[in-house]
Design a protein around this motif. Structure first.
Motif, PDB file in Angstrom:
ATOM      1  N   ASN A   3       0.971  -1.301  -0.030  1.00  0.00           N
ATOM      2  CA  ASN A   3      -0.013  -0.020   0.140  1.00  0.00           C
ATOM      3  C   ASN A   3       0.782   1.302  -0.054  1.00  0.00           C
ATOM      4  O   ASN A   3      -0.026   2.253   0.158  1.00  0.00           O
ATOM      5  N   SER A   4       2.064   1.317  -0.313  1.00  0.00           N
ATOM      6  CA  SER A   4       2.992   2.387  -0.420  1.00  0.00           C
ATOM      7  C   SER A   4       3.957   2.295  -1.484  1.00  0.00           C
ATOM      8  O   SER A   4       4.264   1.207  -1.888  1.00  0.00           O
ATOM      9  N   ARG A  37       0.370   6.294  -7.564  1.00  0.00           N
ATOM     10  CA  ARG A  37      -0.223   5.786  -6.492  1.00  0.00           C
ATOM     11  C   ARG A  37       0.551   4.158  -6.316  1.00  0.00           C
ATOM     12  O   ARG A  37       0.592   3.774  -7.629  1.00  0.00           O
ATOM     13  N   PRO A  38       0.173   3.667  -5.334  1.00  0.00           N
ATOM     14  CA  PRO A  38       0.608   2.161  -5.299  1.00  0.00           C
ATOM     15  C   PRO A  38      -0.441   1.295  -6.272  1.00  0.00           C
ATOM     16  O   PRO A  38      -1.517   1.686  -6.340  1.00  0.00           O
ATOM     17  N   GLY A  39       0.500   0.377  -6.791  1.00  0.00           N
ATOM     18  CA  GLY A  39      -0.324  -0.323  -7.745  1.00  0.00           C
ATOM     19  C   GLY A  39      -0.139  -0.085  -9.228  1.00  0.00           C
ATOM     20  O   GLY A  39      -0.827  -0.454 -10.194  1.00  0.00           O
ATOM     21  N   HIS A  40       0.405   1.071  -9.494  1.00  0.00           N
ATOM     22  CA  HIS A  40       0.610   1.873 -10.708  1.00  0.00           C
ATOM     23  C   HIS A  40       1.354   0.940 -11.669  1.00  0.00           C
ATOM     24  O   HIS A  40       2.258   0.213 -11.472  1.00  0.00           O
ATOM     25  N   LEU A  75       8.100   0.707 -11.341  1.00  0.00           N
ATOM     26  CA  LEU A  75       8.142  -0.841 -11.318  1.00  0.00           C
ATOM     27  C   LEU A  75       7.836  -1.445 -10.072  1.00  0.00           C
ATOM     28  O   LEU A  75       8.498  -1.050  -9.119  1.00  0.00           O
ATOM     29  N   LYS A  76       6.698  -2.030  -9.714  1.00  0.00           N
ATOM     30  CA  LYS A  76       6.448  -2.913  -8.317  1.00  0.00           C
ATOM     31  C   LYS A  76       6.374  -1.916  -7.167  1.00  0.00           C
ATOM     32  O   LYS A  76       7.267  -2.181  -6.172  1.00  0.00           O
ATOM     33  N   ASN A  77       5.749  -0.691  -7.445  1.00  0.00           N
ATOM     34  CA  ASN A  77       5.659   0.352  -6.319  1.00  0.00           C
ATOM     35  C   ASN A  77       6.956   0.849  -5.965  1.00  0.00           C
ATOM     36  O   ASN A  77       7.201   1.397  -5.078  1.00  0.00           O
ATOM     37  N   GLN A  78       7.867   0.741  -6.785  1.00  0.00           N
ATOM     38  CA  GLN A  78       8.994   1.583  -6.572  1.00  0.00           C
ATOM     39  C   GLN A  78       9.658   2.357  -7.884  1.00  0.00           C
ATOM     40  O   GLN A  78       9.230   2.146  -9.082  1.00  0.00           O
ATOM     41  N   GLU A 117       9.768  -8.925 -15.326  1.00  0.00           N
ATOM     42  CA  GLU A 117       9.869  -8.020 -14.473  1.00  0.00           C
ATOM     43  C   GLU A 117       8.474  -7.131 -14.331  1.00  0.00           C
ATOM     44  O   GLU A 117       7.768  -6.487 -13.490  1.00  0.00           O
ATOM     45  N   VAL A 118       7.993  -6.966 -15.731  1.00  0.00           N
ATOM     46  CA  VAL A 118       6.586  -6.198 -15.933  1.00  0.00           C
ATOM     47  C   VAL A 118       5.472  -6.948 -15.295  1.00  0.00           C
ATOM     48  O   VAL A 118       4.653  -6.403 -14.453  1.00  0.00           O
ATOM     49  N   ASP A 119       5.066  -8.095 -15.364  1.00  0.00           N
ATOM     50  CA  ASP A 119       4.113  -9.012 -14.891  1.00  0.00           C
ATOM     51  C   ASP A 119       4.451  -9.763 -13.597  1.00  0.00           C
ATOM     52  O   ASP A 119       3.469 -10.282 -12.988  1.00  0.00           O
ATOM     53  N   GLY A 120       5.527  -9.612 -13.257  1.00  0.00           N
ATOM     54  CA  GLY A 120       5.900 -10.481 -11.843  1.00  0.00           C
ATOM     55  C   GLY A 120       6.138 -11.903 -11.943  1.00  0.00           C
ATOM     56  O   GLY A 120       6.074 -12.493 -10.978  1.00  0.00           O
TER      57      GLY A 120
END
Length: 121
Positions: A3-4, A37-40, A75-78, A117-120
Motif C-alpha cells: 500500500n505504499s 499511487r501504489p499499484g501503478h 516498477l512494483k511500487n518503486q 519484471e513487468v508482470d511479476g
C-alpha cells in the motif's frame, strides 16, 4: 499488493535521494505531470527539471524534492528517477546533449524491461 511507494533519485554514481512509505507522488514529465499511487502500472517516461511532490504515509504531510531532467521508471511500487545531479549537469553545456543522454538511458531501460519484471511472473 503493498500500500505504499518508494522513491529513489539516482545518478550513475550514487543515490541522491531516497524515501519510503509514500502514499502518492506527482512527477513533472516533459508532456505533463504524472500522478502515481501504489499499484501503478510499469512505466518509463522522460522527466523535466522541477519539483517532485509526494505525500508521506505516516502523517499525510506533503513534501517536495527538486529534480533535474532524467528518466522515470515505475516498477512494483518503486519509483526511480535516473538523473544527473546539478554538478554533473553544469558540465553538460548543451540542452540537446542532455536530451540525447536521456534518450540513450530511456532506450537502455526499455531493453531491461523484460516480461518477467513487468508482470511479476
Amino acid at each position: 499488493m503493498e500500500n505504499s511507494l518508494s522513491l529513489f533519485i539516482k545518478n550513475p554514481e550514487k543515490i541522491l535521494f531516497k524515501d519510503e512509505k509514500i502514499l502518492s507522488i506527482r512527477v513533472p514529465l516533459v508532456d505533463g505531470n504524472l500522478g502515481i499511487r501504489p499499484g501503478h502500472a510499469p512505466l518509463l517516461g522522460e522527466v523535466k527539471s522541477g519539483k517532485i511532490q509526494y505525500i508521506k504515509e505516516e502523517n499525510g504531510d506533503s513534501e517536495e524534492v527538486e529534480v533535474n531532467s532524467g528518466i522515470l521508471q515505475i516498477l512494483k511500487n518503486q519509483v526511480t528517477i535516473y538523473s544527473v545531479d546539478t554538478e554533473s549537469q553544469n558540465m553538460i553545456s548543451d540542452e540537446d546533449d542532455i536530451g540525447a543522454l536521456n534518450s540513450t538511458l530511456l532506450n537502455l531501460l526499455y531493453d531491461q524491461f523484460s516480461k518477467e519484471e513487468v508482470d511479476g511472473s
